[in-house]
Design a protein around this motif. Structure first.
Motif, mmCIF file in Angstrom:
data_model
loop_
_atom_site.group_PDB
_atom_site.id
_atom_site.type_symbol
_atom_site.label_atom_id
_atom_site.label_comp_id
_atom_site.label_asym_id
_atom_site.label_seq_id
_atom_site.Cartn_x
_atom_site.Cartn_y
_atom_site.Cartn_z
ATOM 1 N N TRP A 40 38.949 22.251 98.462
ATOM 2 C CA TRP A 40 38.708 22.212 99.943
ATOM 3 C C TRP A 40 37.312 22.882 100.060
ATOM 4 C CZ3 TRP A 40 40.413 18.812 103.161
ATOM 5 C CH2 TRP A 40 39.962 19.119 104.451
ATOM 6 N N THR A 41 36.555 22.592 101.365
ATOM 7 C CA THR A 41 35.500 23.175 101.602
ATOM 8 C C THR A 41 35.889 23.849 103.086
ATOM 9 O OG1 THR A 41 34.156 21.899 100.303
ATOM 10 C CG2 THR A 41 33.015 22.922 102.103
ATOM 11 N N VAL A 42 35.468 25.107 103.394
ATOM 12 C CA VAL A 42 35.333 25.927 104.537
ATOM 13 C C VAL A 42 34.045 26.360 104.922
ATOM 14 C CG1 VAL A 42 37.882 26.390 104.566
ATOM 15 C CG2 VAL A 42 36.028 28.041 103.427
ATOM 16 N N THR A 43 33.698 26.340 106.166
ATOM 17 C CA THR A 43 32.059 26.626 106.582
ATOM 18 C C THR A 43 32.316 27.518 107.655
ATOM 19 O OG1 THR A 43 31.688 24.278 106.027
ATOM 20 C CG2 THR A 43 29.967 25.425 107.287
ATOM 21 N N TRP A 44 31.583 28.500 107.748
ATOM 22 C CA TRP A 44 31.396 29.564 108.565
ATOM 23 C C TRP A 44 30.499 28.986 109.801
ATOM 24 C CZ3 TRP A 44 33.975 33.900 110.114
ATOM 25 C CH2 TRP A 44 33.158 34.934 111.045
ATOM 26 N N ASN A 45 30.976 29.239 111.086
ATOM 27 C CA ASN A 45 30.219 28.574 112.131
ATOM 28 C C ASN A 45 28.805 28.688 112.054
ATOM 29 O OD1 ASN A 45 30.758 31.086 113.200
ATOM 30 N ND2 ASN A 45 31.229 30.177 115.112
ATOM 31 N N ASP A 46 28.445 30.051 111.892
ATOM 32 C CA ASP A 46 27.130 30.572 111.904
ATOM 33 C C ASP A 46 26.283 29.667 110.933
ATOM 34 O OD1 ASP A 46 26.841 32.158 114.150
ATOM 35 O OD2 ASP A 46 27.673 33.640 112.824
ATOM 36 N N ASP A 47 26.670 29.499 109.800
ATOM 37 C CA ASP A 47 26.067 28.489 108.783
ATOM 38 C C ASP A 47 25.927 27.182 109.230
ATOM 39 O OD1 ASP A 47 25.521 30.526 106.813
ATOM 40 O OD2 ASP A 47 27.377 30.051 105.846
ATOM 41 N N PHE A 48 27.004 26.743 109.857
ATOM 42 C CA PHE A 48 26.960 25.274 110.407
ATOM 43 C C PHE A 48 25.847 25.284 111.375
ATOM 44 C CE2 PHE A 48 28.032 21.995 113.460
ATOM 45 C CZ PHE A 48 28.559 20.896 112.739
ATOM 46 N N ALA A 49 25.810 26.269 112.267
ATOM 47 C CA ALA A 49 24.632 26.151 113.442
ATOM 48 C C ALA A 49 23.464 26.158 112.964
ATOM 49 C CB ALA A 49 24.743 27.462 114.205
ATOM 50 N N LYS A 50 23.077 26.699 111.803
ATOM 51 C CA LYS A 50 21.735 26.647 111.153
ATOM 52 C C LYS A 50 21.372 25.015 110.918
ATOM 53 C CE LYS A 50 22.687 29.636 108.163
ATOM 54 N NZ LYS A 50 22.599 30.773 106.970
ATOM 55 N N GLY A 51 22.326 24.509 110.228
ATOM 56 C CA GLY A 51 22.070 23.088 109.802
ATOM 57 C C GLY A 51 21.883 22.164 111.186
ATOM 58 N N PHE A 52 22.870 22.506 112.171
ATOM 59 C CA PHE A 52 22.809 21.665 113.324
ATOM 60 C C PHE A 52 21.576 21.510 114.170
ATOM 61 C CE2 PHE A 52 23.663 20.469 117.618
ATOM 62 C CZ PHE A 52 24.760 19.676 117.787
ATOM 63 N N ILE A 53 20.953 23.152 114.117
ATOM 64 C CA ILE A 53 19.906 23.343 114.917
ATOM 65 C C ILE A 53 18.505 22.604 114.315
ATOM 66 C CG2 ILE A 53 18.346 24.884 115.823
ATOM 67 C CD1 ILE A 53 20.729 26.812 116.468
ATOM 68 N N GLY A 54 18.781 22.730 112.973
ATOM 69 C CA GLY A 54 17.691 21.910 112.141
ATOM 70 C C GLY A 54 17.480 20.472 112.362
ATOM 71 N N LEU A 55 18.534 19.816 112.775
ATOM 72 C CA LEU A 55 18.688 18.439 113.036
ATOM 73 C C LEU A 55 18.162 18.067 114.705
ATOM 74 C CD1 LEU A 55 22.054 17.196 111.428
ATOM 75 C CD2 LEU A 55 19.731 16.917 110.481
ATOM 76 N N MET A 56 18.452 19.137 115.246
ATOM 77 C CA MET A 56 17.833 18.887 116.681
ATOM 78 C C MET A 56 16.230 18.588 116.999
ATOM 79 S SD MET A 56 20.437 21.940 118.549
ATOM 80 C CE MET A 56 19.774 21.567 120.337
ATOM 81 N N ASP A 57 16.154 17.547 117.810
ATOM 82 C CA ASP A 57 14.791 17.228 118.303
ATOM 83 C C ASP A 57 13.905 16.870 116.949
ATOM 84 O OD1 ASP A 57 12.917 16.609 120.007
ATOM 85 O OD2 ASP A 57 11.971 18.519 120.256
ATOM 86 N N ASN A 58 14.654 16.484 115.902
ATOM 87 C CA ASN A 58 14.306 16.043 114.322
ATOM 88 C C ASN A 58 14.155 14.452 114.369
ATOM 89 O OD1 ASN A 58 14.023 15.308 111.849
ATOM 90 N ND2 ASN A 58 14.991 17.291 111.126
#
Length: 348
Positions: free
Chosen positions: A193-211
């Motif tokens: 299984w894979t679990v993700t800390w939400n601040d790590d998720f945020a870094k990836g998400f913001i990198g996709l924004m306006d991309n």
């Protein structure tokens, strides 16, 4: 960037909102305002129920946004509404889908964005798939600037990821550990299984924004750490400084004897009892330099620092606690009866 979030106070969106504001972006939220203490300071609030489409359109006026993201759309009808509201208003629309939409059972445990989408066990996942299909049709036929994001099991300081829990969250599982009681783990606990800390998720998400390279794409965002459920529960117990007492029960048995509202069929067969290994190379190509930095043992300790000092996070679930005791009792009785039959030869 000028950004609009529908929602903005959940496990995932809260971390993204916080980081955007720290970086000086302009953030707007469409939110009913039921959890005012969860609203990020500095965000502009459009206090409304997004399902009241006419009111929301009026409150938006002639505003446009670089990015709009809907964190609370679960069925295609809600995305049809978003399409009406935001066509011509945004350079990018981000839909938060789910990694549970990937095929079950998997034909290959290594998952990437090309893995087929099919989940006969969980309506939630099938609705997410339908939403993706609708938005991609809008993109292909109209150029609607959609990006689809597929999270897996993301957690924060207010919750601990466990495999099985009741309708009130994971605290009762933690309390069972603290009380020295056995905790139920489906199967033998060896699935990955894979679990993700939400601040790590945020870094990836913001990198996709306006991309521009993310438009028309589906991208999964997960951590890189892969653990068995046995390791996950062991790490939780170590963080609590208690002895782990795992009790293994077949997923099929748990599903057959659980309350319908827990939807363990979807949560287990449709998600957590499957071995998963996410290939995040597409995310790392679109967001150069992205990598997760919070190991699970670190995230769990951060979470317990918060949970154990905030009583409002410690929501008791006596129904789930009694159910666990009864499941264990029934299985132990069956094992004892079988052992007795073997000794007397009555099983033959």
């Amino acid at each position: 960037m000028k950004v609009l979030f529908i929602g903005g106070t959940g496990v995932i969106s809260k971390a993204i909102s916080r980081r955007l504001l720290l970086d000086g972006h302009e953030l707007w939220l469409i939110n009913r305002g039921n959890r005012m203490n969860g609203l990020p300071e500095g965000a502009h609030l459009i206090q409304a129920d997004v399902n009241d489409e006419a009111l929301v359109a009026e409150m938006l006026g002639d505003q446009t946004f670089d990015v709009v993201a809907d964190f609370i759309a679960f069925v295609p009808e809600q995305l049809e509404r978003d399409h009406r509201l935001f066509t011509g208003r945004t350079r990018q629309f981000i839909y938060i889908s789910s990694a549970s939409a990937y095929q079950k059972p998997l034909s290959d445990f290594r998952i990437n964005e090309g893995t087929p989408l099919a989940n006969p066990y969980w309506k939630y996942s099938r609705d997410k798939i339908r939403g993706e299909e609708l938005l991609m049709r809008y993109y292909r036929e109209e150029g609607f600037p959609v990006t689809i994001v597929r999270p897996s099991h993301t957690y924060n300081e207010e919750n601990i990821p466990v495999c099985v829990h009741g309708s009130k969250g994971s605290w009762q599982v933690i309390k069972r550990m603290l009380d020295g009681k056995p905790v139920i783990i489906p199967g033998d606990g060896s699935s990955l299984w894979t679990v993700t800390w939400n601040d790590d998720f945020a870094k990836g998400f913001i990198g996709l924004m306006d991309n521009i390279h993310a438009i028309g794409e589906a991208v999964q965002i997960t951590g890189d750490e892969v653990l068995t459920w046995n390791q996950i529960y062991r790490i939780i117990a170590d963080a609590l400084d208690v002895e782990l007492k795992p009790y293994y029960v077949a997923s099929e048995f748990l599903i057959s004897c659980s309350p319908e509202e827990w939807d363990l069929r979807g949560n287990l067969w449709g998600d957590k009892s499957n071995t998963v290994f996410f290939d995040n190379s597409k995310l790392k190509r679109l967001v150069p330099g992205f990598h997760s930095t919070v190991r699970f043992d670190q995230g769990v300790r951060r979470a317990f620092d918060h949970i154990l000092s905030h009583p409002e996070c410690q929501v008791l679930d006596p129904e789930y606690d009694a159910w666990c005791d009864r499941v264990i009792e029934v299985q132990e009785e069956a094992l004892a009866n079988l052992a007795g039959s073997l000794q007397t030869g009555d099983i033959l």
